[in-house]
Design a protein around this motif. Structure first.
Motif, PDB file in Angstrom:
ATOM      1  N   LEU A  85       0.807  -1.215   0.000  1.00  0.00           N
ATOM      2  CA  LEU A  85       0.000   0.000   0.000  1.00  0.00           C
ATOM      3  C   LEU A  85       0.844   1.271   0.000  1.00  0.00           C
ATOM      4  N   SER A  86       0.221   2.358  -0.430  1.00  0.00           N
ATOM      5  CA  SER A  86       0.781   3.696  -0.246  1.00  0.00           C
ATOM      6  C   SER A  86       0.405   4.121   1.169  1.00  0.00           C
ATOM      7  N   VAL A  87       1.416   4.388   2.006  1.00  0.00           N
ATOM      8  CA  VAL A  87       1.122   4.607   3.421  1.00  0.00           C
ATOM      9  C   VAL A  87       1.863   5.821   3.986  1.00  0.00           C
ATOM     10  N   GLU A  88       1.428   6.207   5.176  1.00  0.00           N
ATOM     11  CA  GLU A  88       2.058   7.289   5.923  1.00  0.00           C
ATOM     12  C   GLU A  88       1.878   6.990   7.406  1.00  0.00           C
ATOM     13  N   TRP A  89       2.914   7.248   8.200  1.00  0.00           N
ATOM     14  CA  TRP A  89       2.848   6.997   9.643  1.00  0.00           C
ATOM     15  C   TRP A  89       2.934   8.319  10.400  1.00  0.00           C
ATOM     16  N   ARG A  90       2.057   8.482  11.388  1.00  0.00           N
ATOM     17  CA  ARG A  90       2.066   9.673  12.228  1.00  0.00           C
ATOM     18  C   ARG A  90       2.006   9.257  13.692  1.00  0.00           C
ATOM     19  N   SER A  91       2.922   9.784  14.481  1.00  0.00           N
ATOM     20  CA  SER A  91       2.933   9.548  15.922  1.00  0.00           C
ATOM     21  C   SER A  91       3.100  10.898  16.596  1.00  0.00           C
ATOM     22  N   LEU A  92       2.146  11.272  17.416  1.00  0.00           N
ATOM     23  CA  LEU A  92       2.195  12.577  18.046  1.00  0.00           C
ATOM     24  C   LEU A  92       1.580  12.527  19.433  1.00  0.00           C
ATOM     25  N   GLU A  93       1.791  13.592  20.174  1.00  0.00           N
ATOM     26  CA  GLU A  93       1.325  13.644  21.552  1.00  0.00           C
ATOM     27  C   GLU A  93       0.099  14.530  21.659  1.00  0.00           C
ATOM     28  N   GLY A  94      -0.827  14.157  22.546  1.00  0.00           N
ATOM     29  CA  GLY A  94      -2.005  14.989  22.746  1.00  0.00           C
ATOM     30  C   GLY A  94      -3.209  14.182  23.173  1.00  0.00           C
ATOM     31  N   ASP A  95      -4.371  14.800  23.068  1.00  0.00           N
ATOM     32  CA  ASP A  95      -5.627  14.146  23.388  1.00  0.00           C
ATOM     33  C   ASP A  95      -6.067  13.290  22.204  1.00  0.00           C
ATOM     34  N   THR A  96      -6.416  12.046  22.462  1.00  0.00           N
ATOM     35  CA  THR A  96      -6.730  11.108  21.374  1.00  0.00           C
ATOM     36  C   THR A  96      -7.891  11.582  20.515  1.00  0.00           C
ATOM     37  N   ALA A  97      -9.005  11.960  21.136  1.00  0.00           N
ATOM     38  CA  ALA A  97     -10.172  12.391  20.370  1.00  0.00           C
ATOM     39  C   ALA A  97      -9.885  13.649  19.566  1.00  0.00           C
ATOM     40  N   ALA A  98      -9.163  14.590  20.159  1.00  0.00           N
ATOM     41  CA  ALA A  98      -8.858  15.836  19.465  1.00  0.00           C
ATOM     42  C   ALA A  98      -7.958  15.593  18.256  1.00  0.00           C
ATOM     43  N   GLN A  99      -6.937  14.754  18.423  1.00  0.00           N
ATOM     44  CA  GLN A  99      -6.017  14.490  17.317  1.00  0.00           C
ATOM     45  C   GLN A  99      -6.683  13.687  16.204  1.00  0.00           C
ATOM     46  N   LEU A 100      -7.496  12.711  16.585  1.00  0.00           N
ATOM     47  CA  LEU A 100      -8.211  11.937  15.566  1.00  0.00           C
ATOM     48  C   LEU A 100      -9.191  12.816  14.800  1.00  0.00           C
ATOM     49  N   SER A 101      -9.846  13.730  15.492  1.00  0.00           N
ATOM     50  CA  SER A 101     -10.783  14.639  14.828  1.00  0.00           C
ATOM     51  C   SER A 101     -10.048  15.541  13.844  1.00  0.00           C
ATOM     52  N   LEU A 102      -8.911  16.082  14.279  1.00  0.00           N
ATOM     53  CA  LEU A 102      -8.139  16.984  13.420  1.00  0.00           C
ATOM     54  C   LEU A 102      -7.621  16.273  12.181  1.00  0.00           C
ATOM     55  N   HIS A 103      -6.945  15.153  12.370  1.00  0.00           N
ATOM     56  CA  HIS A 103      -6.350  14.444  11.235  1.00  0.00           C
ATOM     57  C   HIS A 103      -7.413  13.710  10.413  1.00  0.00           C
ATOM     58  N   GLY A 104      -8.481  13.273  11.062  1.00  0.00           N
ATOM     59  CA  GLY A 104      -9.521  12.543  10.354  1.00  0.00           C
ATOM     60  C   GLY A 104     -10.311  13.377   9.379  1.00  0.00           C
ATOM     61  N   ARG A 105     -10.334  14.683   9.576  1.00  0.00           N
ATOM     62  CA  ARG A 105     -11.093  15.553   8.670  1.00  0.00           C
ATOM     63  C   ARG A 105     -10.489  15.613   7.274  1.00  0.00           C
ATOM     64  N   TYR A 106      -9.273  15.124   7.131  1.00  0.00           N
ATOM     65  CA  TYR A 106      -8.617  15.111   5.819  1.00  0.00           C
ATOM     66  C   TYR A 106      -8.667  13.721   5.179  1.00  0.00           C
ATOM     67  N   ALA A 107      -9.447  12.818   5.766  1.00  0.00           N
ATOM     68  CA  ALA A 107      -9.575  11.455   5.245  1.00  0.00           C
ATOM     69  C   ALA A 107     -11.012  11.201   4.808  1.00  0.00           C
ATOM     70  N   ASP A 108     -11.189  10.202   3.963  1.00  0.00           N
ATOM     71  CA  ASP A 108     -12.535   9.798   3.555  1.00  0.00           C
ATOM     72  C   ASP A 108     -13.171   8.881   4.587  1.00  0.00           C
ATOM     73  N   LEU A 109     -12.327   8.161   5.329  1.00  0.00           N
ATOM     74  CA  LEU A 109     -12.812   7.205   6.316  1.00  0.00           C
ATOM     75  C   LEU A 109     -11.821   7.119   7.463  1.00  0.00           C
ATOM     76  N   VAL A 110     -12.353   7.099   8.689  1.00  0.00           N
ATOM     77  CA  VAL A 110     -11.525   6.931   9.881  1.00  0.00           C
ATOM     78  C   VAL A 110     -11.893   5.601  10.526  1.00  0.00           C
ATOM     79  N   VAL A 111     -10.910   4.738  10.707  1.00  0.00           N
ATOM     80  CA  VAL A 111     -11.127   3.412  11.286  1.00  0.00           C
ATOM     81  C   VAL A 111     -10.593   3.413  12.718  1.00  0.00           C
ATOM     82  N   ILE A 112     -11.483   3.145  13.674  1.00  0.00           N
ATOM     83  CA  ILE A 112     -11.091   3.093  15.075  1.00  0.00           C
ATOM     84  C   ILE A 112     -11.582   1.782  15.672  1.00  0.00           C
ATOM     85  N   GLY A 113     -11.186   1.525  16.918  1.00  0.00           N
ATOM     86  CA  GLY A 113     -11.585   0.290  17.568  1.00  0.00           C
ATOM     87  C   GLY A 113     -12.659   0.503  18.613  1.00  0.00           C
TER      88      GLY A 113
END
Length: 203
Positions: A85-113
Protein backbone atom coordinates in the motif's frame (compact mmCIF):
# COMPACT_ATOMS: atom_id res chain seq x y z
CA UNK A 1 -17.23 6.07 -5.89
CA UNK A 2 -14.10 4.96 -4.07
CA UNK A 3 -12.27 5.80 -0.89
CA UNK A 4 -9.03 7.69 -1.56
CA UNK A 5 -7.69 8.29 1.95
CA UNK A 6 -8.17 6.07 5.00
CA UNK A 7 -6.94 6.88 8.51
CA UNK A 8 -6.59 4.08 11.06
CA UNK A 9 -6.06 4.62 14.77
CA UNK A 10 -3.45 2.45 16.47
CA UNK A 11 -3.08 2.00 20.21
CA UNK A 12 -1.89 -0.59 22.72
CA UNK A 13 -4.92 -2.88 22.84
CA UNK A 14 -4.81 -6.49 21.69
CA UNK A 15 -7.24 -5.82 18.82
CA UNK A 16 -4.92 -3.29 17.18
CA UNK A 17 -3.41 -5.69 14.64
CA UNK A 18 -6.81 -6.95 13.46
CA UNK A 19 -8.04 -3.36 13.13
CA UNK A 20 -5.04 -2.36 11.02
CA UNK A 21 -5.56 -5.44 8.84
CA UNK A 22 -9.18 -4.44 8.28
CA UNK A 23 -8.13 -0.92 7.28
CA UNK A 24 -5.38 -2.26 5.02
CA UNK A 25 -7.81 -4.58 3.25
CA UNK A 26 -10.17 -1.67 2.64
CA UNK A 27 -7.33 0.46 1.30
CA UNK A 28 -6.31 -2.35 -1.03
CA UNK A 29 -9.87 -2.84 -2.30
CA UNK A 30 -10.37 0.87 -2.98
CA UNK A 31 -6.85 1.75 -4.09
CA UNK A 32 -6.64 4.17 -1.18
CA UNK A 33 -3.75 5.77 0.68
CA UNK A 34 -3.53 4.48 4.26
CA UNK A 35 -2.38 6.62 7.19
CA UNK A 36 -1.63 5.15 10.60
CA UNK A 37 -2.05 7.44 13.61
CA UNK A 38 -0.76 6.77 17.12
CA UNK A 39 -1.47 9.34 19.83
CA UNK A 40 0.92 9.39 22.78
CA UNK A 41 -1.23 10.34 25.74
CA UNK A 42 0.54 11.07 29.00
CA UNK A 43 -1.27 11.15 32.38
CA UNK A 44 -2.98 14.45 33.12
CA UNK A 45 -2.07 15.60 36.61
CA UNK A 46 -2.50 18.97 38.36
CA UNK A 47 0.51 21.25 38.25
CA UNK A 48 1.05 21.04 42.01
CA UNK A 49 0.95 17.25 41.94
CA UNK A 50 3.26 17.02 38.93
CA UNK A 51 5.83 19.14 40.74
CA UNK A 52 5.97 16.52 43.46
CA UNK A 53 6.49 13.62 41.09
CA UNK A 54 9.99 12.35 40.69
CA UNK A 55 11.58 13.34 37.42
CA UNK A 56 12.51 9.71 36.82
CA UNK A 57 8.84 8.66 36.91
CA UNK A 58 7.86 11.25 34.32
CA UNK A 59 10.74 10.21 32.07
CA UNK A 60 9.72 6.54 32.44
CA UNK A 61 6.19 7.39 31.32
CA UNK A 62 7.48 9.27 28.29
CA UNK A 63 9.81 6.39 27.42
CA UNK A 64 6.97 3.87 27.67
CA UNK A 65 4.81 6.01 25.39
CA UNK A 66 7.57 6.17 22.77
CA UNK A 67 8.19 2.43 22.96
CA UNK A 68 4.48 1.67 22.56
CA UNK A 69 4.37 3.99 19.57
CA UNK A 70 7.34 2.20 17.99
CA UNK A 71 5.67 -1.19 18.53
CA UNK A 72 2.50 0.06 16.87
CA UNK A 73 4.51 1.45 13.97
CA UNK A 74 6.09 -1.96 13.38
CA UNK A 75 2.64 -3.58 13.22
CA UNK A 76 1.47 -0.92 10.78
CA UNK A 77 4.52 -1.20 8.53
CA UNK A 78 4.39 -4.99 8.53
CA UNK A 79 0.76 -5.15 7.42
CA UNK A 80 1.02 -2.26 4.96
CA UNK A 81 4.18 -3.66 3.38
CA UNK A 82 2.58 -7.08 2.88
CA UNK A 83 -0.36 -5.41 1.11
CA UNK A 84 1.86 -3.15 -1.01
CA UNK A 85 0.00 0.00 0.00
CA UNK A 86 0.78 3.70 -0.25
CA UNK A 87 1.12 4.61 3.42
CA UNK A 88 2.06 7.29 5.92
CA UNK A 89 2.85 7.00 9.64
CA UNK A 90 2.07 9.67 12.23
CA UNK A 91 2.93 9.55 15.92
CA UNK A 92 2.19 12.58 18.05
CA UNK A 93 1.33 13.64 21.55
CA UNK A 94 -2.00 14.99 22.75
CA UNK A 95 -5.63 14.15 23.39
CA UNK A 96 -6.73 11.11 21.37
CA UNK A 97 -10.17 12.39 20.37
CA UNK A 98 -8.86 15.84 19.46
CA UNK A 99 -6.02 14.49 17.32
CA UNK A 100 -8.21 11.94 15.57
CA UNK A 101 -10.78 14.64 14.83
CA UNK A 102 -8.14 16.98 13.42
CA UNK A 103 -6.35 14.44 11.24
CA UNK A 104 -9.52 12.54 10.35
CA UNK A 105 -11.09 15.55 8.67
CA UNK A 106 -8.62 15.11 5.82
CA UNK A 107 -9.58 11.46 5.25
CA UNK A 108 -12.53 9.80 3.56
CA UNK A 109 -12.81 7.21 6.32
CA UNK A 110 -11.52 6.93 9.88
CA UNK A 111 -11.13 3.41 11.29
CA UNK A 112 -11.09 3.09 15.08
CA UNK A 113 -11.59 0.29 17.57
CA UNK A 114 -14.42 -0.52 19.92
CA UNK A 115 -13.43 -0.24 23.58
CA UNK A 116 -12.83 -3.59 25.26
CA UNK A 117 -14.69 -3.46 28.61
CA UNK A 118 -12.41 -6.16 30.04
CA UNK A 119 -9.20 -4.34 29.16
CA UNK A 120 -7.38 -2.38 31.82
CA UNK A 121 -5.84 0.06 29.35
CA UNK A 122 -7.27 3.51 28.56
CA UNK A 123 -10.75 3.25 30.14
CA UNK A 124 -11.20 6.95 29.38
CA UNK A 125 -11.49 6.07 25.68
CA UNK A 126 -14.65 4.00 26.13
CA UNK A 127 -16.77 6.79 24.61
CA UNK A 128 -14.32 7.62 21.81
CA UNK A 129 -16.62 6.46 18.96
CA UNK A 130 -19.48 8.65 20.22
CA UNK A 131 -17.22 11.68 20.57
CA UNK A 132 -15.72 11.25 17.11
CA UNK A 133 -19.01 10.76 15.30
CA UNK A 134 -20.33 14.00 16.79
CA UNK A 135 -17.29 16.17 16.13
CA UNK A 136 -15.31 14.85 13.16
CA UNK A 137 -17.67 15.45 10.24
CA UNK A 138 -16.35 12.41 8.35
CA UNK A 139 -17.25 8.73 8.07
CA UNK A 140 -16.18 6.63 11.06
CA UNK A 141 -15.91 2.83 11.09
CA UNK A 142 -15.80 1.15 14.50
CA UNK A 143 -14.15 -2.29 14.41
CA UNK A 144 -15.29 -4.63 17.23
CA UNK A 145 -12.67 -5.52 19.82
CA UNK A 146 -13.35 -9.24 19.39
CA UNK A 147 -12.73 -11.24 16.23
CA UNK A 148 -11.22 -10.31 12.87
CA UNK A 149 -12.92 -8.78 9.85
CA UNK A 150 -10.99 -9.34 6.62
CA UNK A 151 -14.07 -8.70 4.45
CA UNK A 152 -16.11 -5.65 5.39
CA UNK A 153 -19.20 -4.48 3.57
CA UNK A 154 -20.51 -7.57 1.82
CA UNK A 155 -23.85 -7.45 3.65
CA UNK A 156 -25.07 -4.00 4.69
CA UNK A 157 -28.06 -2.93 6.75
CA UNK A 158 -29.23 0.67 6.32
CA UNK A 159 -31.33 2.21 9.08
CA UNK A 160 -33.63 4.68 7.34
CA UNK A 161 -36.05 7.29 8.66
CA UNK A 162 -35.95 9.77 5.74
CA UNK A 163 -34.16 12.31 7.92
CA UNK A 164 -31.29 14.62 7.04
CA UNK A 165 -28.95 12.48 9.15
CA UNK A 166 -30.00 9.26 7.41
CA UNK A 167 -29.59 10.85 3.99
CA UNK A 168 -26.08 12.04 4.86
CA UNK A 169 -25.14 8.63 6.27
CA UNK A 170 -26.29 6.82 3.12
CA UNK A 171 -24.41 9.28 0.91
CA UNK A 172 -21.22 8.81 2.93
CA UNK A 173 -21.64 5.03 2.74
CA UNK A 174 -21.92 4.92 -1.07
CA UNK A 175 -18.38 3.52 -1.54
CA UNK A 176 -19.50 0.49 0.48
CA UNK A 177 -23.06 0.27 -0.85
CA UNK A 178 -21.86 0.15 -4.45
CA UNK A 179 -19.57 -2.80 -3.72
CA UNK A 180 -21.93 -4.73 -1.42
CA UNK A 181 -23.39 -8.08 -2.38
CA UNK A 182 -26.54 -7.39 -0.40
CA UNK A 183 -28.09 -4.19 0.99
CA UNK A 184 -31.17 -4.19 3.18
CA UNK A 185 -33.08 -1.07 4.26
CA UNK A 186 -34.76 -1.07 7.66
CA UNK A 187 -37.47 1.43 8.65
CA UNK A 188 -39.04 1.00 12.09
CA UNK A 189 -42.67 2.14 12.33
CA UNK A 190 -42.45 4.49 9.33
CA UNK A 191 -44.90 7.38 9.14
CA UNK A 192 -48.03 6.57 7.13
CA UNK A 193 -47.94 9.92 5.33
CA UNK A 194 -47.65 9.65 1.52
CA UNK A 195 -44.53 11.84 1.44
CA UNK A 196 -42.75 9.64 3.97
CA UNK A 197 -43.72 6.50 2.06
CA UNK A 198 -42.49 8.04 -1.17
CA UNK A 199 -39.20 8.96 0.41
CA UNK A 200 -38.74 5.43 1.70
CA UNK A 201 -39.56 3.95 -1.69
CA UNK A 202 -37.20 6.38 -3.38
CA UNK A 203 -34.28 4.97 -1.41
Amino acid sequence: MALKDILVHLNDDKACRARVQTAANLALQHGAHLTGLYVRTLPHVPELASARLMEEIIEAQETAARENSESAEKIFEEIASAAGLSVEWRSLEGDTAAQLSLHGRYADLVVIGQHDPDAATAPWLSDLPDRLVLRIGRSVMVVPYAGSYPNVGKNILVSWDASRQASRAVNDALPFLERAEKVEVLAVNPEPAPTATARSRAL
